[in-house]
Scaffold this motif. Structure first.
Motif, PDB file in Angstrom:
ATOM      1  N   MET A   1       0.853  -1.180   0.000  1.00  0.00           N
ATOM      2  CA  MET A   1       0.000   0.000   0.000  1.00  0.00           C
ATOM      3  C   MET A   1       0.890   1.231   0.000  1.00  0.00           C
ATOM      4  N   SER A   2       0.580   2.133  -0.884  1.00  0.00           N
ATOM      5  CA  SER A   2       1.359   3.368  -0.937  1.00  0.00           C
ATOM      6  C   SER A   2       0.488   4.549  -0.559  1.00  0.00           C
ATOM      7  N   ASN A   3       1.115   5.594  -0.131  1.00  0.00           N
ATOM      8  CA  ASN A   3       0.435   6.845   0.215  1.00  0.00           C
ATOM      9  C   ASN A   3      -0.647   6.679   1.282  1.00  0.00           C
ATOM     10  N   VAL A   4      -0.363   5.934   2.322  1.00  0.00           N
ATOM     11  CA  VAL A   4      -1.323   5.740   3.408  1.00  0.00           C
ATOM     12  C   VAL A   4      -1.508   7.064   4.133  1.00  0.00           C
ATOM     13  N   LEU A   5      -2.749   7.513   4.255  1.00  0.00           N
ATOM     14  CA  LEU A   5      -3.051   8.764   4.951  1.00  0.00           C
ATOM     15  C   LEU A   5      -3.252   8.530   6.445  1.00  0.00           C
ATOM     16  N   THR A   7      -4.462   4.990   9.360  1.00  0.00           N
ATOM     17  CA  THR A   7      -4.939   3.629   9.531  1.00  0.00           C
ATOM     18  C   THR A   7      -5.769   3.560  10.795  1.00  0.00           C
TER      19      THR A   7
END
Length: 137
Positions: A1-5, A7
């Motif tokens: 997963m990229s660019n996680v804002l 969780t």
């Protein structure tokens, strides 16, 4: 997963007759089978709450980008269904979309755009039947 804002985390124990708790403690609920006489929530109710909030956020963001001032209310009906394909279960969703401040035609177009944009709608696309019922108020 990229660019996680961000969780979010929640832990469930005991399945449908168990307990669910978020890591920050804001969600701390007993789970019960809706057909039982116990008091508590169920996975479909929690999904309905999340989906309605996410969809309403997407709807309002898109309306603001189009310089439309709206007042909206989303009621998600999440049903547990028998899956004839494998004898198991699946869910189905009806999103009841009420929008004030635009015509019926504009409301339907905004609702469709929000369905294309909403992260929950993207996650369910092709897996869950979602019906939009739109009403301009």
């Amino acid at each position: 997963m990229s660019n996680v804002l961000f969780t979010s985390k929640a832990t469930a124990k005991g399945g449908r007759d168990g307990h669910v708790k978020s890591d920050d403690g804001l969600i701390d609920l007993n789970l019960v089978d809706p057909s039982s006489e116990g008091t508590g929530s169920n996975p479909e109710q929690l999904f309905a709450a999340g989906y309605s909030a996410c969809y309403d956020g997407a709807l309002n963001l898109l309306a603001s980008r189009q310089k439309k001032e709206i007042d909206s209310s989303i009621t998600a009906e999440v049903s547990l269904l028998k899956d004839e394909a494998d004898g198991g279960f699946k869910i189905g969703v009806v999103l009841n979309v009420e929008i004030k401040g635009v015509s019926q035609e504009e409301a339907e177009e905004l609702a469709k755009q929000a369905h294309d944009f909403c992260p929950y709608s993207k996650a369910t696309r092709g897996n869950v039947d979602v019906e939009l019922k739109v009403r301009a108020a």
